[in-house]
Design a protein around this motif. Structure first.
Motif, PDB file in Angstrom:
ATOM      1  N   PRO A 138      61.662   4.490  28.737  1.00 44.12           N
ATOM      2  CA  PRO A 138      62.942   4.012  28.938  1.00 44.12           C
ATOM      3  C   PRO A 138      63.691   4.312  27.699  1.00 44.12           C
ATOM      4  O   PRO A 138      65.198   4.700  27.873  1.00 44.12           O
ATOM      5  N   ALA A 139      63.210   4.392  26.329  1.00 44.23           N
ATOM      6  CA  ALA A 139      64.157   4.682  25.346  1.00 44.23           C
ATOM      7  C   ALA A 139      64.372   6.063  25.236  1.00 44.23           C
ATOM      8  O   ALA A 139      65.607   6.170  24.949  1.00 44.23           O
ATOM      9  N   LEU A 140      63.336   7.077  25.635  1.00 40.36           N
ATOM     10  CA  LEU A 140      64.012   8.456  25.722  1.00 40.36           C
ATOM     11  C   LEU A 140      64.744   8.640  26.647  1.00 40.36           C
ATOM     12  O   LEU A 140      65.843   9.488  26.787  1.00 40.36           O
ATOM     13  N   GLU A 141      64.905   7.991  27.865  1.00 38.33           N
ATOM     14  CA  GLU A 141      65.663   8.229  28.896  1.00 38.33           C
ATOM     15  C   GLU A 141      66.968   7.968  28.496  1.00 38.33           C
ATOM     16  O   GLU A 141      68.033   8.493  28.747  1.00 38.33           O
ATOM     17  N   TRP A 142      67.250   6.939  27.703  1.00 37.33           N
ATOM     18  CA  TRP A 142      68.543   6.262  27.128  1.00 37.33           C
ATOM     19  C   TRP A 142      69.186   7.306  26.072  1.00 37.33           C
ATOM     20  O   TRP A 142      70.118   7.813  26.220  1.00 37.33           O
ATOM     21  N   LEU A 143      68.254   7.831  25.338  1.00 32.97           N
ATOM     22  CA  LEU A 143      68.644   9.218  24.632  1.00 32.97           C
ATOM     23  C   LEU A 143      68.897  10.371  25.092  1.00 32.97           C
ATOM     24  O   LEU A 143      69.633  11.294  24.481  1.00 32.97           O
ATOM     25  N   LEU A 144      68.413  10.505  26.413  1.00 28.10           N
ATOM     26  CA  LEU A 144      68.644  11.723  27.054  1.00 28.10           C
ATOM     27  C   LEU A 144      69.949  11.536  27.952  1.00 28.10           C
ATOM     28  O   LEU A 144      70.590  12.659  28.324  1.00 28.10           O
ATOM     29  N   TRP A 145      70.154  10.547  28.452  1.00 24.10           N
ATOM     30  CA  TRP A 145      71.146  10.199  29.476  1.00 24.10           C
ATOM     31  C   TRP A 145      72.252   9.121  29.086  1.00 24.10           C
ATOM     32  O   TRP A 145      73.503   9.605  29.179  1.00 24.10           O
TER      33      TRP A 145
END
Length: 340
Positions: A138-145
């Motif tokens: 979820p954190a990586l999703e936030w940083l990518l989108w």
């Protein structure tokens, strides 16, 4: 089958009649046979997750070096789909390592992500001190989108650290599932009971947390649109498909040949037929078919269809609790997913 085809495959499965179970003489399966097949299935899913997780760090490193953001997003989507196929049934090493909390804690906390970036928490030892809401998919999703990382920035370095952390967990899961001791007869009975309970919990999580609860929150707030898990990446429907693929594989016999005892996955339907309980197996297969139809091509904007899919999953859950579990001498307990 590869991950970008997940939703298309689900639609294809639902568009064609679910073939009747083959009329063949089935072996008698014991709980030990079921447990052996389940371990093999879980080890295969963990190996797939490990394989795709290895692509995360190179794609993120390329982004930090000035490469395309889209390649990192593609690697994330492939890895998270394999993770969901593995994690939908939370058993064994997944529970022992608390893997979901480590790499799939939701919702992410942007303020904690920003704090971790500011402290340059990029090394594995430092990352261990970062809270779960600032790590994982979820954190990586936030940083990518949500806040797409730019090249050569602290945020991109942190995203790379998260990708490496996910890879470490994936490799550890692959190692531990592959090395799991073969269950004896007593362990087989316990694993059959745990598997059916966790299958029900996984189905209830899909029904409640991933489908119905966001719509309920939308209704109660009366202003904010529903926010489904994986919404930032536009991957909610892919997530539903991945979870259902895992649940479905464990529920009914697919096109693969029926496994010999101890040599492959024995879905609940096949286990029932091996016991001569064909009427219950037929009912399970029909209920699964109804979920296939309900989920085929489903998108988050289709509110009524989302609710109908949740209802079909609920009906399947009740059938398993009321008919399948007693037939297998399994008691269904309360899980964290209940009450959604």
């Amino acid at each position: 089958m590869k991950r970008p085809l997940a939703i298309a495959l689900l639609a294809l499965v639902a568009s064609a009649p679910l073939p009747a179970a083959p009329v063949v003489a089935l072996p008698y399966y014991t709980p030990q046979h079921f447990a052996q097949g389940l371990q093999q299935w879980q080890a295969a899913r963990a190996a797939e997750f490990a394989q795709t997780s290895r692509q995360l760090a190179p794609a993120l490193q390329a982004r930090c070096d000035g490469g395309p953001l889209e390649a990192a997003r593609t690697a994330w989507s492939a890895s998270v789909a394999d993770w969901e196929r593995l994690a939908t049934l939370a058993l064994g090493p997944l529970l022992e390592r608390r893997s979901a909390r480590q790499i799939d804690f939701t919702p992410p906390r942007p303020e904690l992500i920003a704090r971790a970036i500011a402290t340059d928490a990029g090394e594995a030892a430092t990352l261990e001190r970062v809270g779960s809401p600032a790590k994982g998919f979820p954190a990586l999703e936030w940083l990518l989108w949500s806040e797409p990382v730019a090249a050569a920035t602290p945020a991109c370095r942190y995203a790379l650290a998260l990708g490496r952390d996910i890879e470490r967990e994936a490799l550890a899961l692959a190692d531990t599932t592959r090395a799991a001791p073969e269950p004896d007869e007593a362990a087989g009975g316990a694993l059959l009971a745990d598997a059916l309970n966790q299958w029900v919990a996984g189905l209830e999580a899909l029904r409640g947390r991933h489908l119905e609860r966001p719509l309920r929150a939308e209704t109660s707030s009366n202003r904010d649109p529903a926010v489904f898990p994986r919404a930032a990446s536009g991957g909610s429907a892919r997530s539903w498909a991945a979870q259902w693929q895992a649940l479905r594989a464990l529920a009914v016999q697919g096109e693969a040949p029926v496994a010999r005892p101890g040599e492959g996955l024995v879905p609940f339907e096949t286990f029932l037929r091996g016991l001569g309980l064909n009427a219950k197996a037929d009912a399970l297969r029909a209920a699964v078919r109804r979920v296939d139809v309900a989920l085929a091509g489903l998108e988050p904007a289709q509110r009524e269809r989302v609710l109908a899919a949740a209802a079909a999953l609920g009906a399947l859950k009740r059938l398993v609790e009321d008919e399948v579990a007693p037939a297998l001498n399994v008691s269904i307990g309360f899980s964290d997913a209940d009450g959604d």
